[in-house]
Design an enzyme around this catalytic site. Structure first.
Site, PDB file in Angstrom:
ATOM      1  N   ASN A   1       0.832  -1.194   0.000  1.00  0.00           N
ATOM      2  CA  ASN A   1       0.000   0.000   0.000  1.00  0.00           C
ATOM      3  C   ASN A   1       0.867   1.245   0.000  1.00  0.00           C
ATOM      4  O   ASN A   1       1.924   1.306   0.623  1.00  0.00           O
ATOM      5  CB  ASN A   1      -1.031  -0.009   1.133  1.00  0.00           C
TER       6      ASN A   1
ATOM      7  N   GLU B   1      -2.865  -4.717  -3.143  1.00  0.00           N
ATOM      8  CA  GLU B   1      -3.358  -5.663  -4.139  1.00  0.00           C
ATOM      9  C   GLU B   1      -3.439  -5.021  -5.521  1.00  0.00           C
ATOM     10  O   GLU B   1      -3.073  -5.625  -6.523  1.00  0.00           O
ATOM     11  CB  GLU B   1      -4.742  -6.194  -3.740  1.00  0.00           C
TER      12      GLU B   1
END
Length: 162
Positions: free
Chosen positions: A61, A74
């Site tokens: 992130n 992701e």
């Protein structure tokens, strides 16, 4: 009329119960997690994607003081895979999350935006993408496909008659 939608997931107590390839992928997600840029939430997430050619793509992130400008681990990983390996099948994604404030003992699943992004690739490649999830410690969850945790997903079939 009612329709029930359910799914099964595998639960593992330790990495030793995973296949060697899956345990390695999860360790790579931890490595990526430890490099996350999360000064605002102090919640670090790492993702590792296994491609059909054996390559592993990492993401973590990346936060921004303008919150919507950040990106989840992701999506960092899956967009990198799509941009750099557009013809490769994505076999699986491992996700690991921790907090700098407390121990994360439960697997943290992908957020809705990440589920949708992964679902796009799963639908495009017409083969499942398994999802392996773990917190900093505790149980490990594995789903056979992102479609399991995102039922009734939106995809490009809704955009045209073809």
């Amino acid at each position: 009329m009612k329709k029930k939608i359910a799914f099964e997931l595998s639960v593992f107590e330790t990495e030793k119960e995973l296949a060697k390839e899956e345990a390695n992928l999860l360790q790579m997600a931890v490595t990526a997690r430890n490099k996350a840029y999360a000064p605002y939430s102090r919640f670090q997430v790492g993702a590792a994607i296994l491609l059909g050619n054996g390559e592993i793509v990492l993401g973590n992130n990346q936060e921004n003081s303008s919150y919507p400008s950040g990106l989840c681990a992701e999506r960092v990983a899956i967009f990198y895979a799509g941009a750099n390996y557009p013809n490769q099948i994505i076999k699986s994604i491992a996700i690991s999350a921790t907090s700098l404030e407390h121990e994360v003992k439960e697997p943290a699943g992908p957020c809705g935006n990440c589920r949708q992004a992964i679902a796009e690739y799963e639908y495009k490649q017409k083969s499942p993408i398994s999802v392996i999830m773990r917190g900093e410690s505790g149980q490990i969850f594995k789903c056979s496909a992102i479609a399991d945790i995102l039922p009734l997903a939106f995809n490009n079939s809704f955009l045209s008659d073809s």
